[in-house]
Design a protein around this motif. Sequence first.
Motif, short mmCIF file in Angstrom:
data_model
loop_
_atom_site.label_atom_id
_atom_site.label_comp_id
_atom_site.label_asym_id
_atom_site.label_seq_id
_atom_site.Cartn_x
_atom_site.Cartn_y
_atom_site.Cartn_z
N UNK A 1 0.61 -1.13 0.00
CA UNK A 1 0.06 -0.18 0.09
C UNK A 1 0.96 1.09 -0.15
N UNK A 2 2.00 1.22 0.78
CA UNK A 2 2.75 2.39 0.59
C UNK A 2 3.36 2.66 -0.41
N UNK A 3 3.85 1.57 -1.19
CA UNK A 3 4.53 1.66 -2.40
C UNK A 3 3.52 2.18 -3.42
N UNK A 4 2.15 1.99 -3.42
CA UNK A 4 1.21 2.25 -4.34
C UNK A 4 1.28 3.98 -4.15
N UNK A 5 0.96 4.26 -2.71
CA UNK A 5 0.67 5.63 -2.56
C UNK A 5 1.86 6.59 -2.77
N UNK A 6 3.21 5.96 -2.81
CA UNK A 6 4.30 6.73 -3.30
C UNK A 6 4.26 6.78 -4.82
N UNK A 7 3.77 6.02 -5.47
CA UNK A 7 3.61 5.88 -6.83
C UNK A 7 2.79 7.22 -7.22
N UNK A 8 1.69 7.08 -6.64
CA UNK A 8 0.65 8.35 -6.69
C UNK A 8 1.30 9.67 -6.70
N UNK A 9 1.95 9.88 -5.33
CA UNK A 9 2.83 11.25 -5.14
C UNK A 9 3.75 11.46 -6.39
N UNK A 10 4.50 10.47 -6.77
CA UNK A 10 5.67 10.66 -7.89
C UNK A 10 5.01 10.99 -9.21
N UNK A 11 3.90 10.11 -9.39
CA UNK A 11 3.14 10.69 -10.74
C UNK A 11 2.53 12.00 -10.37
N UNK A 12 1.91 12.43 -9.54
CA UNK A 12 1.56 13.97 -9.37
C UNK A 12 2.56 14.88 -9.69
N UNK A 13 3.68 14.59 -8.85
CA UNK A 13 4.58 15.59 -9.09
C UNK A 13 5.20 15.57 -10.47
N UNK B 1 3.12 17.64 -12.96
CA UNK B 1 3.49 19.18 -12.88
C UNK B 1 5.00 19.36 -13.25
N UNK B 2 6.01 18.69 -12.88
CA UNK B 2 7.36 19.32 -12.86
C UNK B 2 8.38 18.41 -14.06
N UNK B 3 7.74 17.38 -14.70
CA UNK B 3 8.49 16.65 -15.52
C UNK B 3 10.11 16.19 -15.14
N UNK B 4 10.34 15.59 -13.93
CA UNK B 4 11.71 15.53 -13.45
C UNK B 4 12.40 14.44 -14.29
N UNK B 5 13.72 14.49 -14.40
CA UNK B 5 14.36 13.08 -14.87
C UNK B 5 14.92 12.06 -13.81
N UNK B 6 14.81 12.53 -12.51
CA UNK B 6 15.11 11.76 -11.76
C UNK B 6 14.18 12.17 -10.39
N UNK C 1 0.15 6.83 -15.90
CA UNK C 1 0.40 7.92 -16.76
C UNK C 1 1.86 7.60 -17.67
N UNK C 2 1.82 8.46 -18.75
CA UNK C 2 3.00 8.24 -19.60
C UNK C 2 4.20 8.86 -18.93
N UNK C 3 4.22 9.75 -17.88
CA UNK C 3 5.54 10.35 -17.57
C UNK C 3 5.90 9.47 -16.39
N UNK C 4 7.21 8.98 -16.64
CA UNK C 4 7.79 8.03 -15.72
C UNK C 4 9.04 8.21 -15.36
N UNK C 5 9.29 9.15 -14.58
CA UNK C 5 10.75 9.28 -14.03
C UNK C 5 11.45 8.15 -13.39
#
Length: 386
Positions: A304-316, A319-324, A350-354
């Motif tokens: 569950x924590x890993x899935x929640x973190x993925x949602x945080x990363x996808x949200x960021x 907006x920001x399109x980081x490379x890392x 989504x398609x943005x997967x840093x």
Amino acid sequence: MGSDGGAEQPWNPQRQRSANERLLLDRLRAAGPASRAQLARDSGLSKPTVSSALAALEQAGLVREAGTHSPERGRSAVLYSPDPTAGYALGIDIGRGWVRVALADLDATLVARSAVRNDARTSGVLADLVVGAARALVERSGIDPGRLTHAVVGSPGIFDEESRRVRHARNLPGWGRPGLADRIGAGLGLPTAFHNDANLAALGEYTFGAGASSRLFLYLMVGTGLGMGVVSEGRLFTGARGGAGEIGFLPWPGRTRPDAEAVVSAEGVVAAAREYGMTGPLSASDVFDAARARVPAALKAVEAEGEHLALIVASAAAVLDPDLVVLGGGVGKSADLLLPVLRRTLRTLGPLRPKVVAGALAEDAVLMGAVATALDAARDMAFQRR
């Protein structure tokens, strides 16, 4: 008309000499030891000008001889390098569990460090604990306190320069009280700057750790709280009022406390483990240890924590399109368990997967970011004080 405080200052020989000295000092710091002839070639200055500037820098204690270079032909040449003992910087990390302090010379070499458990019951006692820990470290190091030039303090929350107060540090009760920042600065007896801990951790990982070659990188601090630091082209992005990266305030519907920090943090890991059936006294570390032992409820909580973190990363990322993205903090120490789930889930969002990796500095990220930030100012101040 009155004079314009921002107008360009008129040229004079003293200012030109100072500019030449700073140019050579920066070249030595960036590229390593060099001879007079090499410095003249690199800078475009004449050899007499270089010799005069080096003599002034050496007399001021800012550069020193660093051996000789013996070419195949010609005479040996004296090499010069910055003197790292010309000043020292102090980095301080204030966390809910520990206060960490490090003292570094101008070459970024740690001269001394310490960690003191944060058992303070009030914000005033914590401020005094910070000052006491720093002063004790300096005394043990044997460094002349007069050579300290700058200190940087990292803590949860956002420091408001205008009011000189920390806002939104909910994991350090009372830390927003007026006067605490100035109390620490006065106790240290140094120019002291205050920064958000996740921002400093981002700078620490960028300067000394996993983010070194990134163009736009995010540091996700997951522990007692949830925060994010954003570094773009080597510079910290803090937003209009210093709140950029406060991703813990991201709304999270369906919870009693409807923000991401309540879910994606140590508290969230423990709450999930209890929902899945774990009982007794629990910490996030206990849950991760149980997951490594293949306890089913703990494995579900980590999932569950890993899935929640993925949602945080996808949200960021949207907006920001980081490379890392670098995962750090107390929960981030269990990246070996979290990253497989996070990466797998991120592919579905989504398609943005840093690229997402574990931090290299572990619990030292904030401290090293404080040191890096303090060094920038300390080097300037050591030159100005010459």
